[in-house]
Design a protein around this motif. Structure first.
Motif, PDB file in Angstrom:
ATOM      1  N   SER A 360       0.798  -1.219   0.000  1.00  0.00           N
ATOM      2  CA  SER A 360       0.000   0.000   0.000  1.00  0.00           C
ATOM      3  C   SER A 360       0.833   1.272   0.000  1.00  0.00           C
ATOM      4  CB  SER A 360      -0.947   0.023   1.210  1.00  0.00           C
ATOM      5  OG  SER A 360      -1.803  -1.091   1.206  1.00  0.00           O
ATOM      6  N   TYR A 361       2.018   1.243   0.641  1.00  0.00           N
ATOM      7  CA  TYR A 361       2.717   2.503   0.902  1.00  0.00           C
ATOM      8  C   TYR A 361       4.173   2.527   0.429  1.00  0.00           C
ATOM      9  CZ  TYR A 361      -1.317   2.744   3.993  1.00  0.00           C
ATOM     10  OH  TYR A 361      -2.598   2.725   4.485  1.00  0.00           O
ATOM     11  N   ALA A 362       4.639   1.479  -0.275  1.00  0.00           N
ATOM     12  CA  ALA A 362       6.019   1.480  -0.757  1.00  0.00           C
ATOM     13  C   ALA A 362       6.246   2.622  -1.732  1.00  0.00           C
ATOM     14  CB  ALA A 362       6.343   0.145  -1.424  1.00  0.00           C
ATOM     15  N   VAL A 363       7.393   3.318  -1.607  1.00  0.00           N
ATOM     16  CA  VAL A 363       7.721   4.446  -2.471  1.00  0.00           C
ATOM     17  C   VAL A 363       9.094   4.223  -3.094  1.00  0.00           C
ATOM     18  CG1 VAL A 363       6.322   6.107  -1.197  1.00  0.00           C
ATOM     19  CG2 VAL A 363       8.700   5.737  -0.521  1.00  0.00           C
ATOM     20  N   GLU A 364       9.329   4.960  -4.155  1.00  0.00           N
ATOM     21  CA  GLU A 364      10.623   4.920  -4.834  1.00  0.00           C
ATOM     22  C   GLU A 364      11.567   5.881  -4.131  1.00  0.00           C
ATOM     23  OE1 GLU A 364      13.409   3.727  -7.739  1.00  0.00           O
ATOM     24  OE2 GLU A 364      11.412   2.944  -7.283  1.00  0.00           O
ATOM     25  N   VAL A 365      12.745   5.403  -3.704  1.00  0.00           N
ATOM     26  CA  VAL A 365      13.728   6.238  -3.014  1.00  0.00           C
ATOM     27  C   VAL A 365      15.049   6.159  -3.768  1.00  0.00           C
ATOM     28  CG1 VAL A 365      15.081   6.566  -0.913  1.00  0.00           C
ATOM     29  CG2 VAL A 365      12.649   6.003  -0.752  1.00  0.00           C
ATOM     30  N   PRO A 480      19.325  -8.811  10.987  1.00  0.00           N
ATOM     31  CA  PRO A 480      18.388  -8.850   9.853  1.00  0.00           C
ATOM     32  C   PRO A 480      19.127  -8.617   8.538  1.00  0.00           C
ATOM     33  CG  PRO A 480      18.275  -6.712  10.915  1.00  0.00           C
ATOM     34  CD  PRO A 480      19.221  -7.541  11.736  1.00  0.00           C
ATOM     35  N   LYS A 481      18.535  -9.086   7.478  1.00  0.00           N
ATOM     36  CA  LYS A 481      19.094  -8.834   6.148  1.00  0.00           C
ATOM     37  C   LYS A 481      18.569  -7.516   5.568  1.00  0.00           C
ATOM     38  CE  LYS A 481      19.640 -13.730   5.014  1.00  0.00           C
ATOM     39  NZ  LYS A 481      19.261 -14.810   4.062  1.00  0.00           N
ATOM     40  N   LYS A 482      17.342  -7.190   5.931  1.00  0.00           N
ATOM     41  CA  LYS A 482      16.727  -5.963   5.433  1.00  0.00           C
ATOM     42  C   LYS A 482      16.060  -5.226   6.593  1.00  0.00           C
ATOM     43  CE  LYS A 482      15.483  -8.000   0.935  1.00  0.00           C
ATOM     44  NZ  LYS A 482      14.323  -8.316   0.036  1.00  0.00           N
ATOM     45  N   ILE A 483      15.999  -3.909   6.453  1.00  0.00           N
ATOM     46  CA  ILE A 483      15.274  -3.078   7.406  1.00  0.00           C
ATOM     47  C   ILE A 483      14.236  -2.272   6.626  1.00  0.00           C
ATOM     48  CG2 ILE A 483      15.391  -1.137   9.027  1.00  0.00           C
ATOM     49  CD1 ILE A 483      16.532  -3.660  10.175  1.00  0.00           C
ATOM     50  N   GLY A 484      12.982  -2.360   7.070  1.00  0.00           N
ATOM     51  CA  GLY A 484      11.915  -1.575   6.457  1.00  0.00           C
ATOM     52  C   GLY A 484      11.580  -0.392   7.345  1.00  0.00           C
ATOM     53  N   VAL A 485      11.423   0.781   6.731  1.00  0.00           N
ATOM     54  CA  VAL A 485      11.081   2.003   7.458  1.00  0.00           C
ATOM     55  C   VAL A 485       9.687   2.445   7.031  1.00  0.00           C
ATOM     56  CG1 VAL A 485      11.753   4.370   8.010  1.00  0.00           C
ATOM     57  CG2 VAL A 485      13.512   2.665   7.463  1.00  0.00           C
ATOM     58  N   PHE A 486       8.769   2.493   8.000  1.00  0.00           N
ATOM     59  CA  PHE A 486       7.393   2.909   7.721  1.00  0.00           C
ATOM     60  C   PHE A 486       7.096   4.194   8.485  1.00  0.00           C
ATOM     61  CE2 PHE A 486       2.870   2.810   9.116  1.00  0.00           C
ATOM     62  CZ  PHE A 486       2.301   3.091   7.875  1.00  0.00           C
ATOM     63  N   VAL A 494       6.871   6.572  13.366  1.00  0.00           N
ATOM     64  CA  VAL A 494       7.990   6.055  12.573  1.00  0.00           C
ATOM     65  C   VAL A 494       8.318   4.673  13.132  1.00  0.00           C
ATOM     66  CG1 VAL A 494      10.364   6.382  11.808  1.00  0.00           C
ATOM     67  CG2 VAL A 494       8.913   8.377  12.204  1.00  0.00           C
ATOM     68  N   SER A 495       8.233   3.627  12.264  1.00  0.00           N
ATOM     69  CA  SER A 495       8.438   2.245  12.711  1.00  0.00           C
ATOM     70  C   SER A 495       9.502   1.579  11.865  1.00  0.00           C
ATOM     71  CB  SER A 495       7.130   1.451  12.621  1.00  0.00           C
ATOM     72  OG  SER A 495       6.113   2.055  13.405  1.00  0.00           O
ATOM     73  N   PHE A 496      10.250   0.628  12.502  1.00  0.00           N
ATOM     74  CA  PHE A 496      11.308  -0.107  11.824  1.00  0.00           C
ATOM     75  C   PHE A 496      11.006  -1.601  11.936  1.00  0.00           C
ATOM     76  CE2 PHE A 496      13.091   3.854  13.397  1.00  0.00           C
ATOM     77  CZ  PHE A 496      13.730   4.359  12.278  1.00  0.00           C
TER      78      PHE A 496
END
Length: 538
Positions: A360-365, A480-486, A494-496
């Motif tokens: 729903s909320y993934a953006v291009e960075v 972790p292999k990946k960190i997601g920032v929401f 702000v959540s990780f």
């Protein structure tokens, strides 16, 4: 001999008209199918076509025929050609010149003083003679006699506001003497001002309804998403229950659907009305714009303005109010307490929740090379997706001054991005306010950090450099292999997350003041990589 033949037979001009230019033949040519055309017209026609074919009967020729002038046809058409200064006669719908004898030419202007319409040739005295130059010229109009007073045979040059009609000077001094009157131009200017105001009001009203329409459509989309999420969660919870509670599951789904339908029905009703209002307002705007194009014709303007000046009735936006989907989530908690076995099912929900956030909320960075500090020892890939350092600081101290920001800033929305940190032993990532780009001493940020000792912590610094930084040491965790920032901008959160949906930390109650930018820092030759979010196939 050809001339005698033409006069000896009852030939008409129409028989010598080219079907392409609709004028008398000029250098006529005859092709194999028997049809005649002007040489230039046919050549131009063929140059613009993929194949050589007759413009009339569509006969196709394999090779382009060689064109020769039909001299007999040319001599027969000669008597019907116009003299060099002659213009074509008017066609239906055009205003004829009142001065031209015989065949009338198209008028280019009408004179309100002479009460006549003139073609370009007969308009010449109005451009040359000083007296005629003072006359009022307008675009050609028919029936100039309608601009004369039927009673006094005078020009209608005054507008009576009391009777809403055009009058002459004699009328002004007789039956309209005590009425509120004005010159046509003055009243027309007044009407144009009202027209501009009316157009502005109509445009503003239309825009407000378009905005409200989009808001309702977004609400409707969110309503459907939330309803779908509630259904999915309900199915997962109730799938582990015994048959005795399966009916409760059905009833709950029906309740969710009923609430969704209720919101949808209410929203669709308003949407239909707003779309209807917008359609009416668009038509109104077209009428007003069309009326604006006739502003020079005062008589026609005032006659038309009176009939269309009323504003259409539209729905009051204050009454357009739709309550969003009312969640039944408290029910899930009550049901979950019925059986301890549900906890095993609920354990999988965090990953499902993360997947929903991603979709729903993934953006291009993309990282901004302009924020790369000179001499910091960082290397940024050409695509702006990878950041690594060329040397490792033995001190291991993080320096936000050397951080790299994303190109994209986000405001008043939710967004999510992921960074691959696998193999990197010291890093920081999160979001920072836009003020940092202007002044690196202004550093309000929300970060997740891994230090060289392998400890994870979350950091928040409010305002300027030097103020107390709030640091929260997190429990030990598998790397972790990946960190997601929401980020939920409006919700102040702000959540990780890691790649499995496990929540590292969540800042809540945050107060954001301007755009937020993704921010990265690394103290390892292993790169931090901004990853494209993998979306679930539907």
């Amino acid at each position: 001999m050809a001339m005698a033949s033409v006069s000896g037979t009852d030939m008409s001009r129409e028989q010598f008209l080219c079907s392409i230019c609709l004028d008398v033949f000029c250098q006529p040519v005859t092709i194999a199918c028997g049809h005649n055309f002007c040489k230039v017209c046919l050549t131009t026609y063929w140059n613009g076509s993929l194949s050589c074919q007759c413009p009339l009967c569509k006969t196709i020729y394999g090779q382009r025929p060689e064109l020769s002038v039909n001299t007999l046809m040319s001599e027969m058409a000669a008597p019907f050609k116009r003299s060099p200064g002659q213009r074509p006669a008017v066609v239906p719908g055009e205003v004829p010149c009142d001065i031209c004898p015989g065949a009338k030419c198209k008028a280019v202007k009408s004179c309100l003083v002479c009460l006549a319409s003139f073609c370009k040739t007969h308009l010449e005295p109005h451009d040359r003679v000083a007296t005629y130059k003072k006359h009022k010229l307008i675009d050609p109009v028919a029936n100039l006699e309608d601009r004369m007073c039927k009673k006094h045979d005078k020009l209608l040059e005054i507008f009576c506001r009391s009777d809403q009609k055009c009058i002459c000077v004699v009328c002004l001094n007789s039956e309209h003497k005590a009425h509120d009157t004005a010159l046509l131009k003055e009243e027309c200017d007044r009407g144009q001002a009202k027209l501009r105001k009316l157009r502005s009001t109509a445009q503003l009203t239309k825009c407000k309804r378009e905005i409200k329409l989009q808001e309702l459509k977004r609400l409707l989309a969110q309503n459907n998403v939330m309803a779908a999420e509630e259904k999915l969660e309900a199915i997962k919870v109730f799938s582990a229950l015994v048959a005795a509670v399966q009916r409760s599951q059905v009833l709950l789904l029906e309740e969710i659907e009923e609430r969704r339908r209720k919101v949808e029905k209410q929203a669709c009703c308003f949407i239909k009305q707003l779309e209807k209002d917008i359609t009416v307002l668009r038509r109104k705007l077209i009428e007003l714009v069309e009326l604006s194009s006739h502003a020079e014709d005062h008589h026609q303007f005032l006659q038309t303005f009176t009939s269309i000046s009323s504003f259409p009735q539209v729905i009051d936006l204050d009454k357009v109010c739709v309550k969003g989907f009312q969640s039944l989530k408290p029910v899930w908690t009550d049901v979950a307490q019925l059986e301890e076995m549900l906890y095993g099912k609920l354990y999988a929900l965090p990953k499902a929740k993360l997947r929903m956030v991603q979709e729903s909320y993934a953006v291009e960075v993309t990282l901004d090379p302009a924020t790369l500090k000179t001499g910091a020892g960082f290397i940024l890939s050409e695509d702006g997706k990878q950041l690594r350092t060329t040397w490792i600081s033995r001190l291991g101290n993080t320096s936000l001054d050397c951080s790299v920001l994303g190109k994209q800033g986000f405001h008043s929305c939710r967004f999510y991005y992921e960074v691959q940190v696998h193999g990197n032993t010291e890093w920081q990532l999160g979001v920072i306010e836009e003020a940092f780009k202007r002044d690196r001493n202004h550093r309000e940020y929300w970060l997740l950090q891994l230090d060289k000792m392998g400890r994870y912590s979350c950091q928040h610094q409010p305002g300027f450099y030097g103020l107390i930084q709030k640091t929260t040491i997190l429990p030990p965790s598998t790397n972790p292999k990946k960190i997601g920032v929401f980020v939920d901008y409006n919700g102040g959160q702000v959540s990780f997350y890691d790649e499995n949906g496990k929540l590292f930390h969540s800042f809540t109650g945050c107060k954001f003041h301007e755009k937020l930018y993704p921010v990265l820092w690394s103290n390892d030759v292993k790169p931090l990589i901004i990853m494209p979010v993998a979306r679930q196939k539907k």
